[in-house]
Design a protein around this motif. Structure first.
Motif, PDB file in Angstrom:
ATOM      1  N   THR A 145      11.161 -52.919  10.146  1.00  0.00           N
ATOM      2  CA  THR A 145      12.175 -52.436  11.052  1.00  0.00           C
ATOM      3  C   THR A 145      13.116 -51.580  10.341  1.00  0.00           C
ATOM      4  O   THR A 145      13.592 -51.830   9.075  1.00  0.00           O
ATOM      5  CB  THR A 145      13.140 -53.698  11.608  1.00  0.00           C
ATOM      6  N   PRO A 146      13.474 -50.187  10.852  1.00  0.00           N
ATOM      7  CA  PRO A 146      14.424 -49.407  10.017  1.00  0.00           C
ATOM      8  C   PRO A 146      15.774 -49.826  10.070  1.00  0.00           C
ATOM      9  O   PRO A 146      16.182 -50.302  10.998  1.00  0.00           O
ATOM     10  CB  PRO A 146      14.024 -48.067  10.835  1.00  0.00           C
ATOM     11  N   LEU A 147      16.191 -49.884   9.007  1.00  0.00           N
ATOM     12  CA  LEU A 147      17.811 -50.364   9.024  1.00  0.00           C
ATOM     13  C   LEU A 147      18.693 -49.040   8.928  1.00  0.00           C
ATOM     14  O   LEU A 147      19.889 -49.191   9.286  1.00  0.00           O
ATOM     15  CB  LEU A 147      17.978 -51.379   7.676  1.00  0.00           C
ATOM     16  N   GLY A 148      18.346 -48.201   8.195  1.00  0.00           N
ATOM     17  CA  GLY A 148      19.234 -46.846   7.850  1.00  0.00           C
ATOM     18  C   GLY A 148      18.603 -45.819   7.021  1.00  0.00           C
ATOM     19  O   GLY A 148      17.629 -45.908   6.404  1.00  0.00           O
ATOM     20  N   GLN A 149      18.944 -44.598   7.142  1.00  0.00           N
ATOM     21  CA  GLN A 149      18.676 -43.655   6.465  1.00  0.00           C
ATOM     22  C   GLN A 149      19.963 -42.901   5.763  1.00  0.00           C
ATOM     23  O   GLN A 149      21.052 -42.983   5.966  1.00  0.00           O
ATOM     24  CB  GLN A 149      18.151 -42.504   7.488  1.00  0.00           C
ATOM     25  N   ALA A 150      19.530 -42.345   4.641  1.00  0.00           N
ATOM     26  CA  ALA A 150      20.295 -41.552   3.653  1.00  0.00           C
ATOM     27  C   ALA A 150      19.750 -40.206   3.188  1.00  0.00           C
ATOM     28  O   ALA A 150      18.495 -40.080   3.293  1.00  0.00           O
ATOM     29  CB  ALA A 150      20.462 -42.378   2.497  1.00  0.00           C
ATOM     30  N   VAL A 151      20.530 -39.256   3.113  1.00  0.00           N
ATOM     31  CA  VAL A 151      20.171 -37.848   2.837  1.00  0.00           C
ATOM     32  C   VAL A 151      20.748 -37.508   1.232  1.00  0.00           C
ATOM     33  O   VAL A 151      21.889 -37.924   1.154  1.00  0.00           O
ATOM     34  CB  VAL A 151      20.404 -36.685   3.788  1.00  0.00           C
ATOM     35  N   VAL A 152      19.741 -36.782   0.494  1.00  0.00           N
ATOM     36  CA  VAL A 152      20.458 -36.119  -0.580  1.00  0.00           C
ATOM     37  C   VAL A 152      20.289 -34.727  -0.714  1.00  0.00           C
ATOM     38  O   VAL A 152      19.178 -34.221  -0.511  1.00  0.00           O
ATOM     39  CB  VAL A 152      19.834 -36.893  -1.850  1.00  0.00           C
ATOM     40  N   ASP A 153      21.509 -34.019  -0.815  1.00  0.00           N
ATOM     41  CA  ASP A 153      21.704 -32.444  -0.844  1.00  0.00           C
ATOM     42  C   ASP A 153      20.848 -32.181  -2.343  1.00  0.00           C
ATOM     43  O   ASP A 153      21.631 -32.601  -3.117  1.00  0.00           O
ATOM     44  CB  ASP A 153      23.009 -32.070  -0.763  1.00  0.00           C
ATOM     45  N   LEU A 154      19.759 -31.472  -2.275  1.00  0.00           N
ATOM     46  CA  LEU A 154      19.113 -30.943  -3.769  1.00  0.00           C
ATOM     47  C   LEU A 154      19.935 -29.712  -4.137  1.00  0.00           C
ATOM     48  O   LEU A 154      19.296 -29.178  -5.033  1.00  0.00           O
ATOM     49  CB  LEU A 154      17.591 -30.965  -3.331  1.00  0.00           C
ATOM     50  N   LEU A 155      20.775 -29.104  -3.476  1.00  0.00           N
ATOM     51  CA  LEU A 155      21.513 -27.688  -3.618  1.00  0.00           C
ATOM     52  C   LEU A 155      21.860 -27.825  -5.005  1.00  0.00           C
ATOM     53  O   LEU A 155      21.683 -26.858  -5.931  1.00  0.00           O
ATOM     54  CB  LEU A 155      22.306 -27.186  -2.806  1.00  0.00           C
ATOM     55  N   PRO A 156      22.849 -28.735  -5.583  1.00  0.00           N
ATOM     56  CA  PRO A 156      23.255 -28.720  -6.943  1.00  0.00           C
ATOM     57  C   PRO A 156      22.136 -29.077  -7.997  1.00  0.00           C
ATOM     58  O   PRO A 156      22.593 -28.848  -9.033  1.00  0.00           O
ATOM     59  CB  PRO A 156      24.412 -29.772  -7.054  1.00  0.00           C
ATOM     60  N   LEU A 157      20.933 -29.476  -7.649  1.00  0.00           N
ATOM     61  CA  LEU A 157      19.871 -29.949  -8.575  1.00  0.00           C
ATOM     62  C   LEU A 157      20.645 -30.990  -9.622  1.00  0.00           C
ATOM     63  O   LEU A 157      20.345 -30.557 -10.697  1.00  0.00           O
ATOM     64  CB  LEU A 157      19.387 -28.502  -9.346  1.00  0.00           C
ATOM     65  N   LEU A 158      21.232 -31.946  -9.247  1.00  0.00           N
ATOM     66  CA  LEU A 158      21.893 -32.842 -10.045  1.00  0.00           C
ATOM     67  C   LEU A 158      21.006 -33.353 -10.840  1.00  0.00           C
ATOM     68  O   LEU A 158      19.835 -33.868 -10.791  1.00  0.00           O
ATOM     69  CB  LEU A 158      22.656 -33.977  -9.142  1.00  0.00           C
ATOM     70  N   GLN A 159      21.526 -33.647 -12.122  1.00  0.00           N
ATOM     71  CA  GLN A 159      20.880 -34.502 -13.266  1.00  0.00           C
ATOM     72  C   GLN A 159      21.742 -35.612 -13.526  1.00  0.00           C
ATOM     73  O   GLN A 159      22.669 -35.631 -14.444  1.00  0.00           O
ATOM     74  CB  GLN A 159      20.504 -33.513 -14.306  1.00  0.00           C
ATOM     75  N   GLY A 160      21.578 -36.509 -12.775  1.00  0.00           N
ATOM     76  CA  GLY A 160      22.584 -37.748 -13.179  1.00  0.00           C
ATOM     77  C   GLY A 160      22.370 -38.916 -11.977  1.00  0.00           C
ATOM     78  O   GLY A 160      21.461 -38.616 -11.050  1.00  0.00           O
ATOM     79  N   THR A 161      23.308 -39.555 -11.818  1.00  0.00           N
ATOM     80  CA  THR A 161      23.141 -40.646 -10.759  1.00  0.00           C
ATOM     81  C   THR A 161      23.789 -40.108  -9.717  1.00  0.00           C
ATOM     82  O   THR A 161      24.984 -39.692  -9.802  1.00  0.00           O
ATOM     83  CB  THR A 161      23.832 -41.874 -11.213  1.00  0.00           C
ATOM     84  N   VAL A 162      23.384 -40.260  -8.348  1.00  0.00           N
ATOM     85  CA  VAL A 162      23.849 -39.667  -7.110  1.00  0.00           C
ATOM     86  C   VAL A 162      24.151 -40.995  -6.175  1.00  0.00           C
ATOM     87  O   VAL A 162      23.152 -41.960  -6.110  1.00  0.00           O
ATOM     88  CB  VAL A 162      23.348 -38.611  -6.342  1.00  0.00           C
ATOM     89  N   PHE A 163      25.340 -41.031  -5.755  1.00  0.00           N
ATOM     90  CA  PHE A 163      25.519 -42.158  -4.595  1.00  0.00           C
ATOM     91  C   PHE A 163      25.274 -41.756  -3.388  1.00  0.00           C
ATOM     92  O   PHE A 163      26.012 -40.749  -2.770  1.00  0.00           O
ATOM     93  CB  PHE A 163      26.854 -43.095  -4.778  1.00  0.00           C
ATOM     94  N   ALA A 164      24.140 -41.969  -2.663  1.00  0.00           N
ATOM     95  CA  ALA A 164      24.067 -41.446  -1.362  1.00  0.00           C
ATOM     96  C   ALA A 164      24.490 -42.507  -0.186  1.00  0.00           C
ATOM     97  O   ALA A 164      23.901 -43.536  -0.051  1.00  0.00           O
ATOM     98  CB  ALA A 164      22.359 -41.162  -1.150  1.00  0.00           C
ATOM     99  N   PRO A 165      25.373 -42.158   0.548  1.00  0.00           N
ATOM    100  CA  PRO A 165      25.721 -43.124   1.803  1.00  0.00           C
ATOM    101  C   PRO A 165      24.634 -43.157   2.827  1.00  0.00           C
ATOM    102  O   PRO A 165      23.603 -42.483   2.943  1.00  0.00           O
ATOM    103  CB  PRO A 165      26.819 -42.377   2.465  1.00  0.00           C
ATOM    104  N   LEU A 166      24.576 -44.639   3.103  1.00  0.00           N
ATOM    105  CA  LEU A 166      23.391 -45.014   3.807  1.00  0.00           C
ATOM    106  C   LEU A 166      23.999 -45.228   5.397  1.00  0.00           C
ATOM    107  O   LEU A 166      25.337 -45.767   5.623  1.00  0.00           O
ATOM    108  CB  LEU A 166      23.013 -46.434   3.532  1.00  0.00           C
ATOM    109  N   TYR A 167      23.395 -44.710   6.467  1.00  0.00           N
ATOM    110  CA  TYR A 167      23.737 -44.486   7.663  1.00  0.00           C
ATOM    111  C   TYR A 167      22.955 -45.529   8.641  1.00  0.00           C
ATOM    112  O   TYR A 167      21.646 -45.742   8.304  1.00  0.00           O
ATOM    113  CB  TYR A 167      23.780 -43.129   8.280  1.00  0.00           C
ATOM    114  N   ALA A 168      23.491 -46.350   9.440  1.00  0.00           N
ATOM    115  CA  ALA A 168      22.733 -47.365  10.184  1.00  0.00           C
ATOM    116  C   ALA A 168      21.964 -46.925  11.437  1.00  0.00           C
ATOM    117  O   ALA A 168      22.416 -45.741  11.588  1.00  0.00           O
ATOM    118  CB  ALA A 168      23.583 -48.516  10.785  1.00  0.00           C
ATOM    119  N   VAL A 169      20.876 -47.447  11.682  1.00  0.00           N
ATOM    120  CA  VAL A 169      20.033 -46.587  12.808  1.00  0.00           C
ATOM    121  C   VAL A 169      20.414 -47.584  13.852  1.00  0.00           C
ATOM    122  O   VAL A 169      20.672 -48.632  13.885  1.00  0.00           O
ATOM    123  CB  VAL A 169      18.318 -47.019  12.386  1.00  0.00           C
TER     124      VAL A 169
END
Length: 1043
Positions: free
Chosen positions: A96-120
């Protein structure tokens, strides 16, 4: 942008801090660009609600691959959290899907990113914490771009917000796909086609909230909350600050109503990278063609049946596209220095090939002719196909359910830049769609449809000059030239050398006398005349016999020759003996006079007393100069301006410079303005006047630097922005002119709002405001010369010279008319003479003012226009404007003063007197009351109404005393035989200016009447007064000294 041959992206998902205790087992599925990158191992949820996945996956990024840098910019990484239910007998695990998160690759981050999770929405949202999310690490093995490549490129973002006031035939029912598209030029022959699909048609209701988030260009996904781009919002703003078509005051109400009626909403942002070559192409294309088309259309959605499309279905598709429209975006704003963004409302018109080509030079329609390059999948018009990659066991087990949990991202929601990776649009759109759309699209114009969108760059195409650079350039332009070495010749030097030589010879002769006869002691008494004559003959004999006499003559000869050449400029032989004798007589008198000066200095041991310091102030000198200008005595006016004794005070130089500019000496005016700027580099008005005189001298590059520096130095100056806008308009740079006028209008609006707030607060408290909101006052002044500035205004307090601002009276009321930046024209008075500065400045300013006025021209408008005609000595047109001003506001004292000046210059003194008498009868004074008093008093003197003349001149003395006002009092008293009062008044006049010949002339008459010796007349030029003096001299027995 340059991209390395192949770069690997590593994606790590350490854990999730999201889940509640009733969730037991979960996994994370990672997808990118429609492909599943992998599933994490099934992980138990800890009591704290954390699941540690420690899962890694990767994908390749290369220019020729499916994941190019353009895709990296536009598409986010999609992560789906799945709940794995317990396995039942003979049944697969329930996922069962619980939620989805998106990560913007534009900054090409090198480190930890906290991606908010949105409920289905379909899942149990109570299984997720409200502020939960995934910790994601995104890294690359190598840098995609070097620092140099990154700084030379740019990021282009286009946000399609909404289309308002759409045709009434648009209905919410039925499946319709509302699309907008435009193409961006790139390097070479490449064109970036940016498509915005799936616009939502909303019925009448509340306006869209502000601010609201921008959305990713994705199709329908499981968690709609994940569509929002983090930290990216549509914030809106005042209509007047926009760059589109509907920015005028009359469009405001229409837009407000349209925003709450039927509309199509996208709120989607598209991005693309431009390398250095693409940036150059973009600049070139904008310069070649200012307007770019943004196409709009509606296409009916086909029914979602499975299987192949039948021929009947294809026939229906032929008729699905309709309402083909186009909006024209003026991209020239992006070529203004420092501009990074265009946002506004752009009207939508029906798409006509000829009209589009005429405005944009583009021959192909994106929807019709370039449809094959849009690369839309057929089913992409609805939802995208689910990716089939399933590298893990978990994917195989949940094959049936994967279609509901995998990404619903659609190629159709964003442009695919590489057509070989997608299915092009059907080639048969054009055949039957064009007649239909040509029939329907005119409804856009009838409905008044407009498209609100934003085009934004990461860095401006044309960098704005920094304040430091502007200061440096200004210093280079105003840097004083090195002084020339002192010239050893010249008349003054020759005279000084002669006096020095005379002193030396006299001292030598005195030594010879002492050697022959000894020094005369003070107690020996006076030497008789015979003894002195004998000593003289003996001294001459000794000097001649010793040869010293000829030595002294030779010593004087050189200095006399220098005087002849430098003082009298005589270097050629005389034509006849008479000219020679006349010159020798003149030279003899001159040499003897300076010989006496030199001997007096030698024998007295003291220098000749210096000229006493005059008692006049700089303000009085300025007033004297203005009086001389009013009387058209420019030589005397120039003398008074140069007598100001504060050379280190900028306004003194500005006053004199404005005088020179007004009377056709632009080079001298430029020197004065630059001198003022040297004394105070932070003086905004000096910068503006330097720019004005640079325009007069056709030094347009320098003028631009001065105006730009003024706006940068004082960004709150309405006058600086308005003058700068007028300059750009004269250069036909209408985009920059519009932006500067917009800034001036914004500042004026803020100023009026603040004054209104203060006034309302004071009225609420029942008090009169301590500082009334008096705006700058403009009234014609003196018939010739400059316009004064209200002393109590903000600019007046800043010591801005009283003669430069050309402004309009604009009172603040509870509900004033809509203000415009032309409420303060910002045109210096010297601009309003065609012989001084290009007349386009004044004409354009008044034309803008006329267009911005509501209800027709005002009294102030006609007053200003009349003043310009008066300066140009166009008296008939000036009279027409004055009559219109009187018709509009017959109680304005400035209007009657202007008419009085006009009649005075036409020598219609009866009408001038009536106008001036009306002016002084008003409770409120005119701005130029001083000249009104002077001219009215002179008319009374001419008409022999001496009592009234005396009264008027006394009022002028009380208002602002000067030599001319006291002279008028003295003349009136003298004519009325009040000799004592006349003498007192003339003494006051003489104390203010002891070089006025008329004052000395009337003092002479008074002395003759009281039997005193007459005063010297100092070159009196008044023939009538001179004749009267001669007559009086003869009558009282003094004779005529000129005979």
């Amino acid at each position: 942008w340059y991209l390395l041959p192949s770069t690997s992206f590593a994606v790590q998902v350490p854990d999730a801090k999201t889940l509640k205790s009733n969730v037991l087992v979960t996994l994370v599925r990672v997808e990118y660009n429609g492909e599943v990158l992998g599933d994490s191992p099934k992980t138990d949820v800890l009591p704290s609600g954390t699941a540690e996945y420690n899962f890694s996956t990767s994908f390749e990024c290369s220019p020729d691959g499916p994941n190019s840098l353009d895709v990296i910019v536009q598409k986010p990484l999609l992560l789906t959290v799945l709940e794995v239910g317990p396995r039942e007998k003979k049944k697969p695990e329930k996922i069962t899907p619980l939620g989805q998160a998106v990560v913007d690759l534009l900054p090409l981050l090198q480190g930890t990113v906290f991606a908010p999770l949105y409920a289905v929405p379909a899942s149990s949202s109570e299984k997720l914490h409200p502020k939960g999310g995934l910790e994601v690490t995104v890294s690359t093995k190598e840098l995609l771009l070097s620092a140099t490549q990154f700084s030379s490129g740019n990021l282009l973002s286009i946000t399609m917000e909404a289309a308002y006031s759409v045709p009434g035939v648009f209905t919410v029912e039925g499946q319709q796909n509302y699309m907008a598209c435009l193409q961006i030029p790139a390097a070479g022959e490449k064109e970036l086609l940016l498509l915005f699909q799936n616009g939502i048609l909303k019925a009448d209701g509340e306006k869209e909230p502000l601010p609201r988030p921008k959305n990713w260009p994705l199709g329908t996904i499981l968690a709609p909350g994940a569509l929002a781009i983090p930290n990216s919002f549509i914030v809106g703003g005042p209509y007047e600050d926009e760059d589109g078509d509907l920015t005028r005051s009359k469009d405001r109400e229409f837009r407000r109503q349209a925003e709450s009626t039927k509309r199509i909403v996208w709120d989607t942002e598209r991005r693309c990278y431009l390398d250095a070559a693409a940036v150059a192409v973009l600049q070139k294309r904008i310069a070649e063609c200012h307007y770019w088309p943004v196409e709009l259309c509606k296409m009916s959605m086909a029914s979602g049946g499975k299987g192949k499309t039948s021929k009947a279905d294809k026939g229906d598709e032929d008729k699905q596209i309709a309402f083909h429209g186009v909006a024209y975006v003026n991209m020239m704003h992006l070529l203004c220095p420092g501009v990074k963004q265009i946002r506004g409302a752009f009207r939508v018109f029906s798409y006509q090939d000829s009209e589009v080509f005429e405005k944009t030079r583009i021959q192909h329609s994106i929807f019709r002719d370039l449809r094959s390059q849009l690369s839309l999948a057929k089913e992409g018009l609805r939802t995208s196909p689910v990716s089939r990659a399933a590298p893990t066991k978990a994917q195989k087990e949940d094959k049936d359910s994967s279609g509901t949990v995998r990404s619903r991202e659609a190629h159709g929601t964003m442009v695919a830049l590489f057509p070989r990776h997608s299915i092009s649009l059907c080639q048969h759109w054009l055949q039957t769609a064009r007649p239909r759309e040509q029939c329907l699209s005119p409804q856009y114009s009838e409905a008044g449809t407009f498209l609100v969108m934003e085009i934004k760059l990461d860095r401006p195409l044309v960098p704005k000059r920094l304040r430091e650079e502007l200061v440096r350039r200004v210093k280079e332009m105003i840097h004083p030239k090195p002084e020339l070495p002192p010239w050893t010749g010249g008349a003054k030097k020759a005279v000084e050398a002669y006096e020095k030589c005379v002193t030396s010879v006299a001292a030598a002769i005195l030594r010879e006398y002492h050697e022959l006869f000894g020094k005369q002691l003070p107690g020996q008494g006076m030497i008789d005349h015979g003894t002195l004559e004998e000593q003289r003959r003996q001294l001459n004999y000794e000097l001649n016999t010793s040869g010293k006499y000829f030595a002294f003559k030779e010593q004087l000869k050189h200095s006399v020759v220098k005087i002849v050449r430098e003082k009298y400029l005589k270097t050629e032989a005389f034509e006849n003996q008479g000219q020679l004798q006349e010159f020798l007589s003149e030279l003899y008198v001159f040499l003897v006079g300076h010989m006496h000066i030199a001997l007096n200095k030698l024998l007295s041991g003291e220098n000749v007393s210096s000229t006493p310091t005059p008692c006049t102030t700089d303000k009085q000198l300025w007033l004297f100069a203005r009086e001389a200008e009013a009387n058209r005595d420019l030589k005397l006016a120039s003398l008074f301006y140069r007598q100001v004794r504060e050379p280190q005070f900028s306004p003194s130089w500005l006053d004199y410079g404005a005088f020179c500019l007004l009377h056709e000496d632009a080079t001298k005016a430029q020197e004065c303005f630059k001198k003022a700027l040297c004394l105070d580099p932070q003086h905004t008005q000096s910068l503006l006047l330097c720019g004005i005189v640079a325009v007069k001298l056709q030094h347009y590059e320098e003028a631009e630097i001065f105006f730009e520096d003024a706006c940068c130095l004082e960004p709150s100056s309405i006058i600086a922005w308005t003058l700068s806008g007028l300059f750009y308009e004269l250069q036909n740079n209408y985009i920059r002119a519009e932006r500067n006028f917009r800034e001036a209008k914004k500042l004026l609006q803020a100023q009026l709002e603040e004054e209104r707030r203060i006034l309302e607060a004071a009225e609420a408290e029942g008090k009169k405001p301590s500082t009334a909101p008096v705006h700058l006052i403009s009234t014609p002044c003196y018939g010739q010369g400059h316009l004064p500035l209200d002393q109590h205004s903000k600019e007046g307090k800043k010591k801005f010279p009283l003669c430069f601002l050309f402004v309009e009276v604009r009172r603040v009321s509870v509900s004033p008319p809509a203000p415009s930046c032309w409420g303060v024209h910002g045109v210096p008075a010297p601009l309003t003479t065609t012989c001084v500065i290009p007349p386009q400045f004044v004409h354009k300013a008044l034309a803008h003012e006329l267009l911005s006025l509501q209800g027709g021209p005002t009294c102030a408008y006609y007053l200003a226009l009349a003043w310009t005609y008066l300066l140009q000595e166009d008296l008939p047109r000036c009279e027409e404007c004055v009559c219109e001003a009187i018709r509009i506001d017959p109680t304005n004292p400035n209007v009657w003063a202007q008419k009085g000046h006009l009649c005075y210059l036409k020598k219609d003194f009866d009408k001038a007197k009536n106008c001036y008498e009306r002016v002084i009868s008003f409770v409120e004074d005119a701005v130029d009351m001083h000249i009104v008093y002077l001219r009215l008093g002179s008319i009374y003197l001419e008409e022999k109404e001496y009592g009234r003349a005396k009264q008027i001149y006394l009022l002028a003395c009380d208002n602002s005393a000067s030599c001319l006002t006291w002279l008028g009092v003295g003349i009136a008293c003298y004519r009325m035989k009040e000799m004592e009062e006349a003498e007192d008044a003339l003494s006051e006049a003489n104390a203010l200016n002891n070089t006025n010949a008329d004052v000395w002339g009337y003092l002479t008459l008074i002395c003759l009447h009281v039997t005193r010796s007459p005063f010297p007349q100092l070159g009196l030029q008044n023939s009538e007064l001179l004749q009267e003096i001669h007559t009086t001299q003869s009558r009282f027995g003094f004779g005529n000294p000129s005979l």
